[in-house]
Every structure is written in structure tokens, then in C-alpha cells.
Design a protein around this motif. Structure first.
Motif, short mmCIF file in Angstrom:
data_model
loop_
_atom_site.label_atom_id
_atom_site.label_comp_id
_atom_site.label_asym_id
_atom_site.label_seq_id
_atom_site.Cartn_x
_atom_site.Cartn_y
_atom_site.Cartn_z
N LEU A 1 -27.79 41.32 -21.35
CA LEU A 1 -27.90 40.68 -22.50
C LEU A 1 -29.18 40.17 -23.02
N GLY A 2 -30.09 40.51 -22.16
CA GLY A 2 -31.44 40.04 -22.47
C GLY A 2 -31.57 38.40 -22.33
N MET A 3 -31.23 38.05 -21.49
CA MET A 3 -31.23 36.36 -21.36
C MET A 3 -31.78 36.03 -19.89
N LEU B 1 -13.45 44.29 -24.26
CA LEU B 1 -13.69 43.92 -25.75
C LEU B 1 -12.75 42.86 -26.28
N LEU B 2 -11.62 42.94 -25.87
CA LEU B 2 -10.77 41.95 -26.40
C LEU B 2 -11.01 40.55 -25.95
N LEU B 3 -11.41 40.44 -24.63
CA LEU B 3 -12.03 39.12 -24.44
C LEU B 3 -13.37 38.61 -25.19
N GLN B 4 -13.91 39.45 -25.60
CA GLN B 4 -15.10 39.06 -26.38
C GLN B 4 -14.82 38.86 -27.86
N GLY B 5 -13.62 39.18 -28.44
CA GLY B 5 -13.12 38.77 -29.60
C GLY B 5 -12.85 40.12 -30.45
N ALA B 6 -12.92 41.15 -30.07
CA ALA B 6 -12.33 42.15 -31.06
C ALA B 6 -10.90 42.20 -30.90
N ASP B 7 -10.04 42.78 -31.95
CA ASP B 7 -8.72 42.86 -31.91
C ASP B 7 -8.42 44.20 -31.50
N ASN C 1 -24.48 28.99 -19.77
CA ASN C 1 -23.00 29.15 -20.81
C ASN C 1 -21.75 29.26 -19.91
N LEU C 2 -22.16 29.76 -18.67
CA LEU C 2 -20.68 29.90 -18.00
C LEU C 2 -20.38 28.34 -17.56
N TYR C 3 -21.00 27.65 -17.29
CA TYR C 3 -20.93 26.20 -16.96
C TYR C 3 -20.17 25.46 -18.46
N GLN C 4 -20.70 25.59 -19.41
CA GLN C 4 -20.14 25.12 -20.61
C GLN C 4 -18.82 25.65 -21.08
N ALA C 5 -18.71 27.15 -20.88
CA ALA C 5 -17.45 27.67 -21.08
C ALA C 5 -16.17 27.10 -19.97
N ARG C 6 -16.60 27.02 -18.95
CA ARG C 6 -15.50 26.59 -17.99
C ARG C 6 -15.41 25.43 -18.22
N LYS C 7 -16.16 24.25 -18.51
CA LYS C 7 -15.86 23.06 -18.79
C LYS C 7 -14.98 22.82 -20.07
N ALA C 8 -15.40 23.65 -21.11
CA ALA C 8 -14.44 23.61 -22.32
C ALA C 8 -12.96 24.15 -22.07
N LEU C 9 -13.00 25.30 -21.15
CA LEU C 9 -11.52 25.68 -20.82
C LEU C 9 -10.61 24.51 -20.10
N ILE C 10 -11.32 24.09 -19.19
CA ILE C 10 -10.74 22.96 -18.11
C ILE C 10 -10.25 21.78 -19.14
N ALA C 11 -11.11 21.45 -20.07
CA ALA C 11 -10.80 20.17 -20.76
C ALA C 11 -9.56 20.47 -21.70
N ARG C 12 -9.68 21.78 -22.15
CA ARG C 12 -8.46 22.23 -22.96
C ARG C 12 -6.94 22.09 -22.17
N PRO D 1 -19.28 32.17 -29.62
CA PRO D 1 -19.48 33.43 -29.32
C PRO D 1 -20.54 33.71 -27.94
N ARG D 2 -21.38 33.26 -27.81
CA ARG D 2 -22.09 33.61 -26.59
C ARG D 2 -21.45 32.98 -25.37
N GLN D 3 -20.72 31.86 -25.37
CA GLN D 3 -19.91 31.74 -24.22
C GLN D 3 -18.92 32.66 -23.95
N ARG D 4 -18.15 32.98 -25.00
CA ARG D 4 -16.91 33.97 -24.87
C ARG D 4 -17.49 35.23 -24.33
N GLN D 5 -18.84 35.71 -24.61
CA GLN D 5 -19.38 36.94 -24.19
C GLN D 5 -19.66 36.81 -22.91
N VAL D 6 -20.35 35.85 -22.58
CA VAL D 6 -20.68 35.67 -21.01
C VAL D 6 -19.27 35.55 -20.16
N MET D 7 -18.34 34.86 -20.44
CA MET D 7 -17.12 34.75 -19.89
C MET D 7 -16.36 36.14 -19.71
#
Length: 167
Positions: A141-143, A34-40, A151-162, A119-125
Motif C-alpha cells: 500500500l506504499g505505507m 474485496l467485500l471487506l474493503q467496501g465493495a458490493d 491503523n490496525l490499532y485504531q481499527a481494532r480499538k474502534a471495533l472493540i468499542a462498538r 477507508p484506510r483502516q478498513r483496507q488495512v484490516m
């Protein structure tokens, strides 16, 4: 009212033991998920506890408790995040040793990086980091599996770029 039979008492004890083992093995992982999905931390702990309480009541009828718990907690988090406007803050948990501090720091870095994703990329990751396949994630997730992979591809791409930008 009749007295419970010995076999009924034995079955209840076995179910309670199975749930207790599941609870101990899963609750911390569920909070981290849940923390990884954005919960405190306070929200994640509350949602994990509520999920486990509900699961205990339904233990006999749930055939896949791990998947059920993750799905239920993730949906509850979605409702909580999209319905609240105020974000409470909390102090970091008390840490007992240097290894705990290092682990907590690494976890916070991962959470911070994932928080920067949509949010969706974070959830899938988050689901991926907890060993769910794209097909399983899609079902939960009904996808479509293709949308999960995109979404995984985009998330990984963004994380690698950062990460490369930080060097």
C-alpha cells in the motif's frame, strides 16, 4: 511458422494447470477480500474476474501470483470506489443450506462492522484478515509498517468499542 514442440505444448499445459488450480483456490477469497474493503458483491466479483483474466495473460512473468492478485484487485477497487458516485444494489446470493445462511450472515456482520471504519483502516484490516503482515501490507500500500500498525490499532480499538457498546 514452425509447429510447436512437444516440450512447448507440455510447458503450456503445465502453466494452464497451475493457473487453473490457483484460480479455483483464490477467486472466492479474493472476492471476500474485496467485500471487506467496501465493495458490493457484483463489483467484487467483476474486479476479481478482471484481475484473474489479467493474471492469466501475465502468468509466466508473475513470480508471486497471490500477492499480485490481491494488490491488483485492491488497487482496482480503490479506483472504482473513488471514481463512482452511484452505488448499485444487489440481492444476496442464493444460499443452499442452513450453514451457508449462517456463514453468509456472519460475513455480512463483519462487512458491516468494517464498513463503519475509515477507508484506510478498513483496507488495512482486510489485508490483515487475509494473513498479510504489517510489513507486507506496508509494501503493497506504499505505507510504513508503523503507519499500518497504527491503523490496525485504531481499527481494532474502534471495533472493540462498538462490540462492547452493543452489549
Amino acid at each position: 511458422m514452425s509447429e510447436p514442440t512437444t516440450s512447448h505444448v507440455g510447458a503450456k499445459h503445465a502453466a494452464d494447470t497451475a493457473f487453473s488450480d490457483f484460480y479455483r483456490a483464490t477467486t472466492r477469497q479474493l472476492v471476500a477480500f474485496l467485500l471487506l474493503q467496501g465493495a458490493d458483491l457484483p463489483l467484487a466479483a467483476d474486479l476479481a474476474q478482471e484481475t484473474m483474466t489479467t493474471l492469466y495473460r501475465r502468468w509466466a512473468e508473475v513470480s508471486q501470483p497471490r500477492a499480485w492478485a490481491y494488490r491488483t484487485a485492491s488497487r482496482a477497487l480503490g479506483r472504482a470506489l473513488f471514481s463512482s458516485r452511484e452505488t448499485p444494489t444487489a440481492d444476496p446470493p442464493l444460499l443452499r443450506a442452513t450453514a451457508d445462511v449462517e456463514h453468509w450472515h456472519q460475513t455480512q456482520e463483519v462487512v458491516a462492522e468494517l464498513a463503519r471504519l475509515p477507508p484506510r483502516q478498513r483496507q488495512v484490516m482486510a489485508w490483515t484478515l487475509y494473513d498479510h503482515t504489517p510489513a507486507e501490507i506496508a509494501a503493497e500500500l506504499g505505507m510504513t509498517p508503523e503507519a499500518v500498525r497504527a491503523n490496525l490499532y485504531q481499527a481494532r480499538k474502534a471495533l472493540i468499542a462498538r462490540r462492547e457498546g452493543d452489549r
